[in-house]
Design a protein around this motif. Structure first.
Motif, PDB file in Angstrom:
ATOM      1  N   ILE A  91      31.385  28.879  81.397  1.00  0.00           N
ATOM      2  CA  ILE A  91      32.171  29.993  80.857  1.00  0.00           C
ATOM      3  C   ILE A  91      32.414  31.041  81.935  1.00  0.00           C
ATOM      4  O   ILE A  91      33.523  31.565  82.066  1.00  0.00           O
ATOM      5  N   SER A  92      31.401  31.337  82.746  1.00  0.00           N
ATOM      6  CA  SER A  92      31.596  32.327  83.818  1.00  0.00           C
ATOM      7  C   SER A  92      32.588  31.816  84.851  1.00  0.00           C
ATOM      8  O   SER A  92      33.377  32.601  85.396  1.00  0.00           O
ATOM      9  N   GLN A  93      32.583  30.513  85.131  1.00  0.00           N
ATOM     10  CA  GLN A  93      33.591  29.951  86.045  1.00  0.00           C
ATOM     11  C   GLN A  93      34.990  30.077  85.450  1.00  0.00           C
ATOM     12  O   GLN A  93      35.944  30.408  86.155  1.00  0.00           O
ATOM     13  N   LEU A  94      35.103  29.821  84.141  1.00  0.00           N
ATOM     14  CA  LEU A  94      36.403  29.955  83.482  1.00  0.00           C
ATOM     15  C   LEU A  94      36.898  31.396  83.529  1.00  0.00           C
ATOM     16  O   LEU A  94      38.084  31.645  83.767  1.00  0.00           O
ATOM     17  N   ILE A  95      35.992  32.343  83.296  1.00  0.00           N
ATOM     18  CA  ILE A  95      36.371  33.758  83.340  1.00  0.00           C
ATOM     19  C   ILE A  95      36.881  34.117  84.726  1.00  0.00           C
ATOM     20  O   ILE A  95      37.892  34.799  84.876  1.00  0.00           O
ATOM     21  N   GLY A  96      36.190  33.625  85.764  1.00  0.00           N
ATOM     22  CA  GLY A  96      36.633  33.887  87.136  1.00  0.00           C
ATOM     23  C   GLY A  96      38.000  33.301  87.422  1.00  0.00           C
ATOM     24  O   GLY A  96      38.820  33.910  88.119  1.00  0.00           O
ATOM     25  N   ARG A  97      38.275  32.117  86.882  1.00  0.00           N
ATOM     26  CA  ARG A  97      39.562  31.468  87.139  1.00  0.00           C
ATOM     27  C   ARG A  97      40.709  32.173  86.420  1.00  0.00           C
ATOM     28  O   ARG A  97      41.795  32.331  86.974  1.00  0.00           O
ATOM     29  N   ILE A  98      40.481  32.592  85.159  1.00  0.00           N
ATOM     30  CA  ILE A  98      41.598  33.180  84.418  1.00  0.00           C
ATOM     31  C   ILE A  98      41.857  34.637  84.792  1.00  0.00           C
ATOM     32  O   ILE A  98      42.888  35.185  84.430  1.00  0.00           O
ATOM     33  N   LYS A  99      40.935  35.251  85.543  1.00  0.00           N
ATOM     34  CA  LYS A  99      41.214  36.602  86.035  1.00  0.00           C
ATOM     35  C   LYS A  99      42.267  36.584  87.132  1.00  0.00           C
ATOM     36  O   LYS A  99      42.892  37.590  87.406  1.00  0.00           O
ATOM     37  N   GLN A 100      42.452  35.411  87.751  1.00  0.00           N
ATOM     38  CA  GLN A 100      43.507  35.268  88.741  1.00  0.00           C
ATOM     39  C   GLN A 100      44.850  35.304  88.019  1.00  0.00           C
ATOM     40  O   GLN A 100      44.966  34.913  86.869  1.00  0.00           O
ATOM     41  N   ASP A 101      45.849  35.768  88.709  1.00  0.00           N
ATOM     42  CA  ASP A 101      47.154  35.974  88.100  1.00  0.00           C
ATOM     43  C   ASP A 101      47.822  34.649  87.718  1.00  0.00           C
ATOM     44  O   ASP A 101      47.918  33.737  88.518  1.00  0.00           O
ATOM     45  N   GLY A 102      48.240  34.543  86.480  1.00  0.00           N
ATOM     46  CA  GLY A 102      49.008  33.392  86.024  1.00  0.00           C
ATOM     47  C   GLY A 102      48.197  32.218  85.513  1.00  0.00           C
ATOM     48  O   GLY A 102      48.773  31.208  85.122  1.00  0.00           O
ATOM     49  N   TYR A 103      46.868  32.288  85.510  1.00  0.00           N
ATOM     50  CA  TYR A 103      46.048  31.174  85.054  1.00  0.00           C
ATOM     51  C   TYR A 103      45.686  31.344  83.581  1.00  0.00           C
ATOM     52  O   TYR A 103      45.484  32.456  83.107  1.00  0.00           O
TER      53      TYR A 103
END
Length: 154
Positions: A91-103
């Protein structure tokens, strides 16, 4: 078993058209009552569904599981939000990925593996219209090549 193996019950074909899928994760799903019977009957749709992170938990929204035909008055709500079972690290990896623009996180497949319902979710970046047109052009060219090759063999 590899990711995504098992009896595929529903597939989100629109996700491959609208997103560049970069990473996939297999997740369990919390179900109520007769939902698993409807899923095993193949009465599930992932078309407009999406995954949202709330309070460090992953939730899938807008996934339609039809009420079970032989169910009683305790049948479930078809469009309710359902919790996904993931590790805290995932979940923390997912949060890090979706904080990037457009993900964003989209469900790709739903299947039964070892008796449990699983959802294959993907982290993807949205495609622009010109990317979609380019993919369609490549698909048409591939289809034409296959058609010409098949005609040549006959």
């Amino acid at each position: 078993m590899a990711k995504g193996t098992g009896k595929v019950l529903a597939q989100n074909k629109k996700a491959g058209h609208d997103y560049f899928i970069e990473e996939t994760i297999e997740a369990g799903i919390v179900l109520q009552g007769t939902e698993i019977k409807s899923i095993r009957a193949g009465k599930v749709q992932l078309k407009d569904s999406f995954v949202r992170i709330r309070n460090n938990e992953a939730w899938i929204s807008n996934m339609h599981i039809s009420p079970y035909d032989q169910g009683n008055r305790f049948n479930h709500d078809p469009l309710r939000s359902r919790k996904l079972l993931l590790h805290k690290k995932q979940i923390s990896q997912l949060i890090g990925r979706i904080k990037q623009d457009g993900y964003t996180i989209v469900p790709l497949k739903m299947y039964v593996k070892d008796g449990y319902a699983k959802v294959l979710i993907g982290v993807g970046k949205g495609k622009k219209n010109y990317d979609k047109r380019d993919d369609l052009r490549k698909k048409d060219a591939k289809r034409e090549i296959e058609r010409a090759f098949k005609a040549r063999q006959q």
